[in-house]
Design a protein around this motif. Structure first.
Motif, short mmCIF file in Angstrom:
data_model
loop_
_atom_site.label_atom_id
_atom_site.label_comp_id
_atom_site.label_asym_id
_atom_site.label_seq_id
_atom_site.Cartn_x
_atom_site.Cartn_y
_atom_site.Cartn_z
N VAL A 280 20.37 54.79 71.67
CA VAL A 280 19.85 53.48 72.05
C VAL A 280 20.59 52.43 71.21
O VAL A 280 21.14 52.75 70.14
CB VAL A 280 18.33 53.37 71.80
CG1 VAL A 280 17.57 54.35 72.68
CG2 VAL A 280 17.99 53.55 70.34
N PRO A 281 20.61 51.18 71.65
CA PRO A 281 21.18 50.13 70.81
C PRO A 281 20.43 50.02 69.49
O PRO A 281 19.20 50.08 69.46
CB PRO A 281 21.01 48.86 71.66
CG PRO A 281 20.87 49.34 73.06
CD PRO A 281 20.17 50.67 72.95
N ILE A 282 21.17 49.87 68.40
CA ILE A 282 20.57 49.81 67.06
C ILE A 282 21.02 48.53 66.36
O ILE A 282 22.19 48.15 66.42
CB ILE A 282 21.00 51.03 66.22
CG1 ILE A 282 20.50 52.33 66.85
CG2 ILE A 282 20.46 50.92 64.79
CD1 ILE A 282 21.00 53.57 66.15
N LEU A 283 20.08 47.90 65.71
CA LEU A 283 20.38 46.79 64.82
C LEU A 283 20.11 47.23 63.39
O LEU A 283 19.01 47.69 63.08
CB LEU A 283 19.51 45.58 65.16
CG LEU A 283 19.59 44.39 64.18
CD1 LEU A 283 20.99 43.80 64.17
CD2 LEU A 283 18.55 43.33 64.54
N VAL A 284 21.11 47.11 62.54
CA VAL A 284 20.97 47.42 61.12
C VAL A 284 20.99 46.10 60.35
O VAL A 284 21.99 45.39 60.35
CB VAL A 284 22.11 48.34 60.63
CG1 VAL A 284 21.95 48.64 59.14
CG2 VAL A 284 22.14 49.64 61.43
N ILE A 285 19.88 45.78 59.71
CA ILE A 285 19.76 44.54 58.95
C ILE A 285 19.73 44.88 57.46
O ILE A 285 18.95 45.73 57.02
CB ILE A 285 18.47 43.78 59.32
CG1 ILE A 285 18.52 43.34 60.78
CG2 ILE A 285 18.28 42.57 58.41
CD1 ILE A 285 17.25 42.62 61.23
N GLN A 286 20.59 44.21 56.70
CA GLN A 286 20.63 44.45 55.27
C GLN A 286 20.76 43.15 54.50
O GLN A 286 21.71 42.39 54.70
CB GLN A 286 21.80 45.35 54.89
CG GLN A 286 21.90 45.68 53.41
CD GLN A 286 20.64 46.38 52.91
OE1 GLN A 286 20.20 47.36 53.49
NE2 GLN A 286 20.08 45.88 51.82
N GLY A 287 19.77 42.87 53.65
CA GLY A 287 19.87 41.71 52.78
C GLY A 287 20.80 42.00 51.61
O GLY A 287 20.70 43.05 50.97
N MET A 288 21.67 41.07 51.31
CA MET A 288 22.64 41.28 50.25
C MET A 288 22.07 41.00 48.86
O MET A 288 22.73 41.23 47.86
CB MET A 288 23.87 40.40 50.50
CG MET A 288 24.55 40.67 51.84
SD MET A 288 25.10 42.38 52.00
CE MET A 288 26.60 42.31 51.01
N ARG A 289 20.82 40.51 48.81
CA ARG A 289 20.13 40.35 47.52
C ARG A 289 19.10 41.47 47.33
O ARG A 289 18.22 41.37 46.47
CB ARG A 289 19.42 39.00 47.47
CG ARG A 289 20.33 37.80 47.61
CD ARG A 289 21.16 37.55 46.37
NE ARG A 289 21.89 36.29 46.48
CZ ARG A 289 22.79 35.86 45.62
NH1 ARG A 289 23.07 36.61 44.55
NH2 ARG A 289 23.42 34.73 45.79
N ASP A 290 19.19 42.51 48.13
CA ASP A 290 18.25 43.63 48.06
C ASP A 290 18.51 44.42 46.78
O ASP A 290 19.63 44.90 46.57
CB ASP A 290 18.42 44.51 49.30
CG ASP A 290 17.29 45.49 49.51
OD1 ASP A 290 16.77 46.03 48.51
OD2 ASP A 290 16.94 45.75 50.68
N LEU A 291 17.48 44.58 45.97
CA LEU A 291 17.62 45.33 44.72
C LEU A 291 17.42 46.83 44.92
O LEU A 291 17.61 47.61 43.99
CB LEU A 291 16.58 44.82 43.70
CG LEU A 291 16.69 43.36 43.29
CD1 LEU A 291 15.52 42.98 42.37
CD2 LEU A 291 18.01 43.08 42.60
N GLN A 292 17.03 47.25 46.13
CA GLN A 292 16.65 48.64 46.33
C GLN A 292 17.58 49.40 47.28
O GLN A 292 17.78 50.60 47.12
CB GLN A 292 15.21 48.69 46.84
CG GLN A 292 14.22 48.23 45.79
CD GLN A 292 12.92 47.74 46.37
OE1 GLN A 292 12.64 46.56 46.39
NE2 GLN A 292 12.12 48.67 46.84
N VAL A 293 18.06 48.74 48.29
CA VAL A 293 18.98 49.36 49.25
C VAL A 293 20.20 48.46 49.35
O VAL A 293 20.06 47.23 49.35
CB VAL A 293 18.32 49.53 50.63
CG1 VAL A 293 19.28 50.16 51.62
CG2 VAL A 293 17.06 50.38 50.51
N GLY A 294 21.39 49.06 49.42
CA GLY A 294 22.60 48.26 49.35
C GLY A 294 23.43 48.23 50.62
O GLY A 294 23.15 48.92 51.60
N GLU A 295 24.48 47.44 50.56
CA GLU A 295 25.39 47.29 51.69
C GLU A 295 26.01 48.61 52.11
O GLU A 295 26.21 48.87 53.31
CB GLU A 295 26.49 46.28 51.34
CG GLU A 295 27.51 46.07 52.44
CD GLU A 295 28.61 45.10 52.04
OE1 GLU A 295 29.58 44.97 52.81
OE2 GLU A 295 28.51 44.49 50.95
#
Length: 359
Positions: A280-295
């Motif tokens: 299915v179409p997937i959107l991956v959203i990642q905040g670049m100020r995330d302290l827990q999960v990274g780019e």
């Protein structure tokens, strides 16, 4: 980055202030069965642009609870409009995205209200064994990724029953997994009847044992206990139990016996492999100020998926709030500030993706 019960979670959070930096206390949860009850006392919150409807459904042993957020007004939701199913992160995370362990940013509630302003309905839920869903199972630690996936299927049926299409078709339900909730959504999406999309927000792209190992190694203060921690993680990855009595006291809560069954199960999944098999179409959203999960996690997911859009948000953190600097203290302060609005970049990324599905 994995789901633990409330008592163990509290111990882990205390560790994060001491010798062990444990950043990623994540999780998820949901419902079983198919019948749904919609309470008639609709609630209008915020500026009146969203209508909140309580939903319930039978869980394994009792009811589970959720909140359906609808656009204001009495107009019928168009048949092509998807409904977002928000799958919570780890630990005692409630339907709003808050936790008694010090998180009160209300990211899920704010996201739901912002989506409603754009005409998009959503459902956010309390996890089995917790909060409004406390009666669903006697032990919230007695869970597996598959069991949580069963809940996603049940909630999808609930949504489709509550919001049928006028044309007699199948309402599009798009799971939005936040943090570790993304792993649950990934594992369940292939079982969802007529899936139409998937949104992964701040979702780890590596096996959770690898993530935990890297987190522990990232803090130099953990050096005296790293060998024991690595051995414990490897033991769980082999599917074997760890003797916590033999561990350094600083590690005993992290590998508490009551959560080891879940850890063994969760460590066996590789999100990149799951996403590779997702059709299915997937959107991956990642905040670049995330302290827990990274780019790197986000890129591993997006690069592995047959059909994925990667949205990197420069000034967004793990609880979907805008953060303008590298100041860790300021970043963490947003976790306890419900007055801060949700980052508009995150809302726009979700809305644009859903609009493409609608088209």
């Amino acid at each position: 980055m994995f789901t633990l019960g409330s008592e163990s979670k509290e111990a882990i959070v205390k560790l994060s202030m001491g010798s062990i930096t444990y950043k990623l206390v994540l999780a998820f949860g949901m419902i079983s069965a198919s019948s749904v009850v919609a309470q008639m006392d609709d609630k209008h919150e915020g500026d009146g642009l969203a209508v909140q409807q309580e939903l319930s459904a039978p869980g394994p042993e009792g009811s589970l609870a959720g909140i359906l957020t609808l656009p204001a007004g009495d107009s019928v939701i168009p048949d092509g409009t998807p409904v977002v199913l928000i799958v919570p992160g780890s630990g005692p995370t409630d339907r709003d995205g808050n936790s008694p362990l010090g998180i009160s940013a209300t990211p899920y509630a704010l996201l739901a209200e912002a989506l409603a302003e754009s005409g998009i309905p959503s459902l956010r839920i309390d996890k089995r064994g917790m909060f409004g869903s406390a009666d669903a199972v006697p032990d919230p630690n007695d869970v597996t990724i598959t069991a949580y996936g069963d809940d996603i299927l049940a909630w999808a049926r609930a949504i489709r029953k509550q919001l049928p299409t006028a044309g007699g078709g199948t309402r599009c339900v798009v799971p939005l997994g936040h943090s570790e909730g993304g792993l649950v959504a990934l594992a369940a999406i292939a079982r969802l009847p007529k899936p139409c999309g998937l949104i992964l927000v701040s979702t780890p792209g590596r096996p959770l044992g690898t993530v935990l190992r890297d987190q522990l190694h990232a803090n130099p203060a953990n050096a005296p206990i790293l060998n024991e921690a690595d051995e414990a993680i490897m033991t769980l990855e082999r599917g074997e139990q760890v003797d916590t009595n033999a561990l350094n006291p600083a590690l005993q809560a992290l590998f508490a016996p009551e959560v080891q069954g879940f850890l063994i199960d969760a460590f066996s999944y590789d999100p990149a492999i799951l996403v590779m098999e997702t059709r299915v179409p997937i959107l991956v959203i990642q905040g670049m100020r995330d302290l827990q999960v990274g780019e790197a996690d986000a890129r591993r997911l997006a690069d592995s998926a047959p059909d994925a859009t990667l949205s990197l948000l420069p000034d967004v953190n793990h609880v979907l709030k805008a953060v303008s600097s590298d100041d860790t203290a300021a970043n963490l302060a947003t976790y306890a500030d419900p007055g801060l609005p949700i980052a508009q970049d995150a809302v726009e990324a979700v809305s644009q993706f859903l609009k493409q599905i609608d088209e």
